[in-house]
Design a protein around this motif. Structure first.
Motif, PDB file in Angstrom:
ATOM      1  N   ARG A   1       0.916  -1.109  -0.022  1.00 44.75           N
ATOM      2  CA  ARG A   1       0.222  -0.089  -0.097  1.00 44.75           C
ATOM      3  C   ARG A   1       0.941   1.328  -0.019  1.00 44.75           C
ATOM      4  N   HIS A   2       0.356   2.081  -0.774  1.00 47.12           N
ATOM      5  CA  HIS A   2       1.090   3.479  -0.791  1.00 47.12           C
ATOM      6  C   HIS A   2       1.438   4.255   0.614  1.00 47.12           C
ATOM      7  N   GLY A   3       2.471   4.777   0.662  1.00 43.69           N
ATOM      8  CA  GLY A   3       2.554   5.579   1.997  1.00 43.69           C
ATOM      9  C   GLY A   3       1.697   6.566   2.374  1.00 43.69           C
ATOM     10  N   ILE A   4       1.599   7.212   3.476  1.00 42.65           N
ATOM     11  CA  ILE A   4       0.825   8.005   3.987  1.00 42.65           C
ATOM     12  C   ILE A   4       0.780   9.453   2.896  1.00 42.65           C
ATOM     13  N   ALA A   5      -0.257   9.986   2.423  1.00 41.01           N
ATOM     14  CA  ALA A   5      -0.478  10.762   1.717  1.00 41.01           C
ATOM     15  C   ALA A   5      -1.160  12.016   2.079  1.00 41.01           C
ATOM     16  N   ALA A   6      -1.186  13.371   1.500  1.00 35.96           N
ATOM     17  CA  ALA A   6      -1.614  14.493   1.668  1.00 35.96           C
ATOM     18  C   ALA A   6      -3.172  14.323   1.872  1.00 35.96           C
ATOM     19  N   ASP A   7      -3.921  15.541   2.860  1.00 35.33           N
ATOM     20  CA  ASP A   7      -5.218  15.287   2.981  1.00 35.33           C
ATOM     21  C   ASP A   7      -5.952  15.630   1.583  1.00 35.33           C
ATOM     22  N   ARG A   8      -7.003  14.693   1.681  1.00 32.61           N
ATOM     23  CA  ARG A   8      -7.895  14.643   0.199  1.00 32.61           C
ATOM     24  C   ARG A   8      -8.268  16.038   0.102  1.00 32.61           C
ATOM     25  N   ALA A   9      -8.709  16.812   1.259  1.00 28.54           N
ATOM     26  CA  ALA A   9      -9.371  18.094   1.280  1.00 28.54           C
ATOM     27  C   ALA A   9      -8.510  19.315   0.612  1.00 28.54           C
ATOM     28  N   ASP A  10      -7.158  19.123   0.689  1.00 27.54           N
ATOM     29  CA  ASP A  10      -6.144  19.943   0.093  1.00 27.54           C
ATOM     30  C   ASP A  10      -5.931  19.994  -1.307  1.00 27.54           C
ATOM     31  N   TYR A  11      -6.766  18.827  -1.980  1.00 29.72           N
ATOM     32  CA  TYR A  11      -6.360  18.752  -3.486  1.00 29.72           C
ATOM     33  C   TYR A  11      -7.788  18.315  -4.104  1.00 29.72           C
TER      34      TYR A  11
END
Length: 165
Positions: free
Chosen positions: A7-17
């Motif tokens: 699984r991919h690593g920790i990603a940026a918050d959805r709300a920011d994109y």
């Protein structure tokens, strides 16, 4: 053959994109994924192939695995996008030219990776394999190719915390 689900690593918050596919790994996600990749390399793991989802966070994760010399340059596989097709992957796998003892890693998303692993290992899905970010599942088959609903062994399921110092 061994098939790994990463699984991919920790990603940026959805709300920011605006687009989910544009979310990059966070600094913490990148660091943790690099540490997991280094540990896998120390354990002697090497993949003959790295397939990745087209989403940015998965591609970045796959690049980290390749940079740690765990395998070749990643190949983008559209079927690993969220809600991808296990059938399309299994069809691709049938055409993949690799030795019977080859190791292949798929970098993608939850719940898809857990469901695919369940379907291949157990012949059905029940949403029971919850793969943490930068976590890994390993399946093994005595056959030259892994196929769904056959005699496959789940031999690895771990979160990153068990791999990190």
């Amino acid at each position: 053959m061994e098939l790994y689900f990463f699984r991919h690593g920790i990603a940026a918050d959805r709300a920011d994109y605006a687009e989910d596919g544009d979310r990059p790994l966070t600094t913490k996600g990148e660091t943790r994924t690099k540490l997991v990749a280094q540990r896998l390399q120390q354990l002697g793991l090497h993949f003959e192939g790295i397939l990745t989802s087209p989403l940015l966070r998965a591609r970045q994760t796959a690049e980290i695995l390749a940079a740690a010399e765990l395998g070749p340059h990643p190949q983008v596989f559209q079927g690993l996008a969220p809600r991808g097709s296990l059938g399309a992957f299994l069809a691709w796998l049938e055409r993949w030219e690799a030795a019977p003892d080859a190791k292949l890693v798929l970098v993608g998303h939850q719940p898809d990776l857990g469901e695919w692993a369940e379907a291949i290992a157990f012949g059905q899905t029940g949403h029971h394999l919850n793969l943490k970010k930068a976590g890994i599942i390993g399946l093994r088959s005595g056959a030259a190719r892994i196929q769904a609903h056959t005699d496959n062994e789940l031999f690895l399921l771990t979160s990153p915390k068990w791999l990190l110092p």
